[in-house]
Scaffold this active site. Structure first.
Site, PDB file in Angstrom:
ATOM      1  CE  LYS A  44      -1.900  -3.894  -6.021  1.00 27.30           C
ATOM      2  NZ  LYS A  44      -2.014  -4.459  -4.486  1.00 27.30           N
ATOM      3  CB  CYS A 127       2.266 -10.365  -3.802  1.00 32.45           C
ATOM      4  SG  CYS A 127      -0.074 -10.712  -3.833  1.00 32.45           S
TER       5      CYS A 127
HETATM    6  O1  RRO Z   1      -2.596  -7.105  -4.214  1.00 35.70           O
HETATM    7  C1  RRO Z   1      -2.520  -7.346  -3.800  1.00 35.70           C
HETATM    8  O2  RRO Z   1      -3.341  -8.945  -2.948  1.00 35.70           O
HETATM    9  C2  RRO Z   1      -1.150  -7.776  -2.026  1.00 35.70           C
HETATM   10  C3  RRO Z   1      -0.161  -7.420  -2.167  1.00 35.70           C
HETATM   11 BR1  RRO Z   1       0.301  -7.433  -4.550  1.00 35.70          BR
HETATM   12  C4  RRO Z   1       1.313  -7.018  -1.605  1.00 35.70           C
HETATM   13  O3  RRO Z   1       2.142  -6.909  -2.220  1.00 35.70           O
HETATM   14  N1  RRO Z   1       0.665  -7.347  -0.579  1.00 35.70           N
HETATM   15  C5  RRO Z   1      -0.688  -7.722  -0.050  1.00 35.70           C
HETATM   16  O4  RRO Z   1      -0.961  -7.339   0.969  1.00 35.70           O
HETATM   17  N2  RRO Z   1      -1.623  -7.611  -0.787  1.00 35.70           N
END
Ligand code: RRO
Length: 308
Positions: A44, A127
């Site tokens: 993650k 993100c």
């Molecule tokens: O954690 C999120 O909400 C998230 C991230 Br960091 C990302 O890079 N892409 C996404 O769809 N969700």
């Protein structure tokens, strides 16, 4: 069928791996990826400190795909820096995803995680789900400034996870910037940001954060993902390793990414839906498809998409 692949001189036992974000936050999840047929363990995206993420419900899966607004829930880099060395026993590459709410956050996380030498680092410039924080990947000059600083810190191959672009001008400007910086690979694409899914029966949104807006994934984004893989493959004349992500739920979907130029493929929505057994199924489907078509390796069909 040999589905192994090489990205930035790192060999992957198979070209199918998890997308960052999908079942890869906790130690248990990362170890489960280690035991699975995933060709790598992708973490993650990590920030300097632990983050709870956005309020729930924040993930919703439906027939067309998924919408999420997780909000970067992660253990914080000190935890990942401790976990990563223990994941080596699984004998597959480890890709650390690095993010931040500000450039100094990125640099701090990158410095700490570089110290434990993951095989590659994927810098997440895309993100879509942090209220008030635009996706850096849509700002070419801000991306350039950040990546130049990260390049000085990161000693393993450094890639970038980009948002989808929808105009050739943006592909071109971004490719020029990435060439100038000297990134080692691309992960294309992150979710299609700020979509909205509506439940018509309840007459309401399906996730809580940001009024229901969130990143779209799964089958409905495959054409956007393929277009981005293809556009960057062509702009770099096939010389930039690309990991394709978006809409892979079958071996045929993975094959389409490879035809467009991907060297490897990441699985997000389908992994969340099916669990880590998805890799075995996709491996079988892709292997059988390549065999049926008479391809002896991935490299025989990578990038060979025909145009009319
Ligand atoms: O954690 C999120 O909400 C998230 C991230 Br960091 C990302 O890079 N892409 C996404 O769809 N969700």
């Amino acid at each position: 069928m040999d589905l192994s692949t090489t990205i930035a001189n790192v060999r992957f036992p198979t070209c199918l791996m998890n997308a960052s974000g999908a079942l890869c936050v906790t130690r248990d999840e990362l170890e489960s990826l280690g035991r699975s047929r995933s060709g790598a363990i992708v973490t993650k995206s990590m920030t300097p400190a632990f983050r709870q993420g956005n309020p729930e419900p924040r993930y919703y899966s439906f027939s067309g795909g998924s919408i999420n607004s997780m909000g970067l829930p992660n253990l914080g880099y000190p935890a990942y820096a401790a976990i990563i060395p223990t994941l080596r026993r699984f004998g597959k590459p480890i890709i650390a995803s690095v993010a931040g709410l500000s450039p100094p956050d990125f640099l701090e996380a990158a410095r700490a995680v570089t110290a434990v030498l993951p095989d590659l680092i994927e810098v997440n410039l895309s993100c879509p789900n942090i209220p008030g924080k635009p996706q850096i990947g849509y700002d070419v000059e801000a991306s350039r400034a950040l990546l130049l600083q990260l390049k000085d810190i990161i000693t393993v191959p450094m890639g970038v996870k980009l948002p989808p672009y929808f105009d050739p001008v943006h592909h071109k400007a971004t490719a020029r910037m990435l060439q100038d910086v000297g990134v080692d690979f691309l992960s294309l694409i992150n979710s299609v940001g700020n979509g909205l899914v509506v439940d018509p029966d309840r007459e309401r949104v399906v996730i809580k954060p940001k009024g229901g807006f969130g990143g779209l994934g799964g089958p409905m984004i495959k054409p956007v993902a393929l277009a981005n893989v293809r556009a960057f493959w062509k702009l770099f004349d096939g010389r930039m390793p690309i990991i394709g992500t978006g809409g892979v739920v079958s071996g045929t979907d993975a094959f389409e990414h490879i035809l467009c130029g991907a060297s490897a493929v990441q699985i997000g929505t389908a992994l969340v839906d099916e669990g880590a057994e998805v890799f075995q199924r996709l491996e079988k489907e892709l292997g059988e498809l390549l065999q049926r078509k008479g391809y002896a390796s991935l490299s025989a069909c990578r990038g060979t998409l025909q145009e009319l």
